[in-house]
Design a protein around this motif. Structure first.
Motif, mmCIF file in Angstrom:
data_model
loop_
_atom_site.group_PDB
_atom_site.id
_atom_site.type_symbol
_atom_site.label_atom_id
_atom_site.label_comp_id
_atom_site.label_asym_id
_atom_site.label_seq_id
_atom_site.Cartn_x
_atom_site.Cartn_y
_atom_site.Cartn_z
ATOM 1 N N THR A 37 -34.141 -10.971 -22.534
ATOM 2 C CA THR A 37 -33.266 -11.038 -23.709
ATOM 3 C C THR A 37 -33.806 -10.196 -24.851
ATOM 4 O O THR A 37 -33.062 -9.449 -25.500
ATOM 5 C CB THR A 37 -33.120 -12.501 -24.174
ATOM 6 O OG1 THR A 37 -32.569 -13.285 -23.110
ATOM 7 C CG2 THR A 37 -32.223 -12.589 -25.389
ATOM 8 N N ALA A 40 -33.233 -6.568 -24.052
ATOM 9 C CA ALA A 40 -31.833 -6.189 -24.261
ATOM 10 C C ALA A 40 -31.508 -6.064 -25.743
ATOM 11 O O ALA A 40 -30.763 -5.160 -26.158
ATOM 12 C CB ALA A 40 -30.919 -7.226 -23.609
ATOM 13 N N GLN A 41 -32.079 -6.940 -26.574
ATOM 14 C CA GLN A 41 -31.821 -6.860 -28.013
ATOM 15 C C GLN A 41 -32.464 -5.630 -28.634
ATOM 16 O O GLN A 41 -31.881 -5.003 -29.528
ATOM 17 C CB GLN A 41 -32.328 -8.138 -28.681
ATOM 18 C CG GLN A 41 -31.512 -9.371 -28.326
ATOM 19 C CD GLN A 41 -32.139 -10.663 -28.810
ATOM 20 O OE1 GLN A 41 -33.258 -10.662 -29.322
ATOM 21 N NE2 GLN A 41 -31.439 -11.767 -28.635
ATOM 22 N N LEU A 44 -30.312 -2.679 -27.613
ATOM 23 C CA LEU A 44 -29.079 -2.692 -28.403
ATOM 24 C C LEU A 44 -29.343 -2.246 -29.831
ATOM 25 O O LEU A 44 -28.541 -1.497 -30.419
ATOM 26 C CB LEU A 44 -28.477 -4.097 -28.389
ATOM 27 C CG LEU A 44 -27.165 -4.276 -29.167
ATOM 28 C CD1 LEU A 44 -26.048 -3.476 -28.505
ATOM 29 C CD2 LEU A 44 -26.790 -5.756 -29.249
ATOM 30 N N CYS A 139 -20.650 -13.964 -32.622
ATOM 31 C CA CYS A 139 -20.953 -14.269 -31.218
ATOM 32 C C CYS A 139 -19.746 -14.857 -30.504
ATOM 33 O O CYS A 139 -19.462 -14.493 -29.357
ATOM 34 C CB CYS A 139 -22.137 -15.234 -31.160
ATOM 35 S SG CYS A 139 -22.710 -15.591 -29.493
ATOM 36 N N LEU A 162 -19.892 -0.603 -27.970
ATOM 37 C CA LEU A 162 -21.021 -0.580 -28.900
ATOM 38 C C LEU A 162 -20.646 0.128 -30.197
ATOM 39 O O LEU A 162 -20.921 -0.366 -31.291
ATOM 40 C CB LEU A 162 -22.214 0.103 -28.233
ATOM 41 C CG LEU A 162 -23.464 0.300 -29.090
ATOM 42 C CD1 LEU A 162 -24.015 -1.047 -29.548
ATOM 43 C CD2 LEU A 162 -24.521 1.078 -28.326
ATOM 44 N N LEU A 236 -27.442 -8.177 -34.767
ATOM 45 C CA LEU A 236 -27.732 -7.694 -33.417
ATOM 46 C C LEU A 236 -27.964 -8.835 -32.437
ATOM 47 O O LEU A 236 -27.539 -8.757 -31.277
ATOM 48 C CB LEU A 236 -28.944 -6.766 -33.447
ATOM 49 C CG LEU A 236 -28.711 -5.429 -34.155
ATOM 50 C CD1 LEU A 236 -29.984 -4.596 -34.159
ATOM 51 C CD2 LEU A 236 -27.584 -4.652 -33.488
ATOM 52 N N CYS A 239 -24.500 -10.192 -31.665
ATOM 53 C CA CYS A 239 -23.745 -9.276 -30.820
ATOM 54 C C CYS A 239 -24.267 -9.282 -29.391
ATOM 55 O O CYS A 239 -23.485 -9.297 -28.430
ATOM 56 C CB CYS A 239 -23.806 -7.863 -31.399
ATOM 57 S SG CYS A 239 -22.853 -7.613 -32.916
ATOM 58 N N GLN A 240 -25.586 -9.273 -29.229
ATOM 59 C CA GLN A 240 -26.155 -9.254 -27.876
ATOM 60 C C GLN A 240 -25.805 -10.531 -27.122
ATOM 61 O O GLN A 240 -25.445 -10.484 -25.937
ATOM 62 C CB GLN A 240 -27.672 -9.075 -27.965
ATOM 63 C CG GLN A 240 -28.354 -8.827 -26.620
ATOM 64 C CD GLN A 240 -28.696 -10.107 -25.889
ATOM 65 O OE1 GLN A 240 -28.970 -11.136 -26.524
ATOM 66 N NE2 GLN A 240 -28.698 -10.058 -24.559
ATOM 67 N N LYS A 241 -25.891 -11.661 -27.786
ATOM 68 C CA LYS A 241 -25.549 -12.917 -27.133
ATOM 69 C C LYS A 241 -24.061 -12.958 -26.783
ATOM 70 O O LYS A 241 -23.675 -13.460 -25.719
ATOM 71 C CB LYS A 241 -25.900 -14.091 -28.043
ATOM 72 C CG LYS A 241 -27.395 -14.330 -28.204
ATOM 73 C CD LYS A 241 -28.038 -14.757 -26.908
ATOM 74 C CE LYS A 241 -29.511 -15.088 -27.105
ATOM 75 N NZ LYS A 241 -30.173 -15.477 -25.841
ATOM 76 N N SER A 244 -23.256 -10.671 -23.761
ATOM 77 C CA SER A 244 -23.841 -11.127 -22.495
ATOM 78 C C SER A 244 -23.344 -12.500 -22.074
ATOM 79 O O SER A 244 -23.950 -13.151 -21.229
ATOM 80 C CB SER A 244 -25.366 -11.154 -22.605
ATOM 81 O OG SER A 244 -25.791 -12.059 -23.618
#
Length: 287
Positions: A37, A40-41, A44, A139, A162, A236, A239-241, A244
């Motif tokens: 995680t 990935a963050q 991103l 989210c 993105l 961020l 957004c990443q959560k 995914s």
């Protein structure tokens, strides 16, 4: 070996094997998943910042989406931020007043409280409320789009999710975080001043004079740098959560919960690092 002893040995081996499997599963689910995680963050974040700079320079920045997101974030977080900053500043004024009275330095109580508001309370309160109110909304929005396969459809059509969704939210999060931090500084200082003067019978001139002796322009710069960093973190992570999200509507709820918790924990860690670094680089020895 007797039958009971053999049975106990087999049961023991089975229990040991079950414990080993549980440990392996725990390591796979938690620490390794956490590293994935974080990776990935970070990826991103690098891509979003790069696209933000490139799109602004080339004129491809989605300005309409940016304005909509900034307006939504401000409307969502401004009232809770003011509502939280006022009682916290009053509470700090009470605590500093009691402590200053015990050491015979009552004239410095208000200034110390005002300085604490600018350095710590304003950026941290703003960031936490952004994570709770704005981050959860970001989210849930992106998570709902993900489970409806809208994100995949955008990528198939050659539209970068993105650049169209994350980048304008990142810019809006930074702008709103800076604005709300400035508002929190003003509201917190004003609340501490009014409480110190009209409730604790402090001297207005002493409050302002000692505050100007304590505070420097570097404290405001520190608050703004914190605001920018905290806005980036909240946006961020959320957004990443959201991007995914898996598992349908229940997965959206889990992603929102994880985004808020991860954002607040990360904010606390980064805030401690900022405070220690600023103290080491810019020590104050005298008033």
């Amino acid at each position: 070996m007797s039958a009971p002893a053999a049975g106990m040995d087999v049961a023991g081996q089975s229990a040991v094997g079950e414990i080993k499997r549980w440990i392996a599963g725990y390591l796979r689910r938690h620490p390794l998943a956490s590293l994935e995680t974080v990776g990935a963050q970070v990826i991103l974040a690098v891509q979003a910042v790069r696209y933000l700079c490139v799109d602004i320079v080339t004129g491809q920045f989605p300005f309409r989406e940016f304005v909509q997101q900034a307006t939504f974030m401000a409307k969502t977080a401004v009232v809770p931020t003011v509502a939280v900053a006022l009682p916290i500043s009053a509470t700090m004024s009470i605590q500093f007043g009691l402590l200053a009275g015990q050491v015979g330095a009552t004239s410095l109580a208000g200034a110390a409280g005002g300085l604490a508001v600018i350095r710590q309370v304003a950026p941290l309160v703003t960031a936490i409320l952004l994570a709770a109110a704005v981050g959860s909304a970001i989210c849930s929005d992106l998570g709902a789009r993900t489970i409806r396969e809208e994100i995949d459809a955008m990528e198939v059509m050659g539209v970068s999710a993105l650049r169209m969704l994350v980048v304008p939210r990142l810019a809006a999060g930074i702008l709103v975080a800076m604005g709300l931090t400035g508002l929190s500084c003003f509201v917190g200082f004003l609340g501490g001043y009014l409480f110190n003067v009209y409730v604790q019978n402090g001297v207005p001139g002493s409050y302002l004079a000692t505050f100007s002796s304590f505070a420097t322009i570097g404290d405001l710069w520190l608050a703004m740098v914190k605001a920018i960093t905290f806005g980036i973190i909240v946006t961020l992570v959320s957004c990443q959560k959201g991007l995914s999200t898996k598992g349908g509507p229940g997965g959206v709820a889990n992603s929102v919960n994880a985004a808020v918790v991860a954002s607040i924990v990360l904010l606390m860690i980064v805030n401690a690092g900022f405070t220690e670094l600023y103290t080491l680089l810019f020590p104050r020895t005298t008033l």
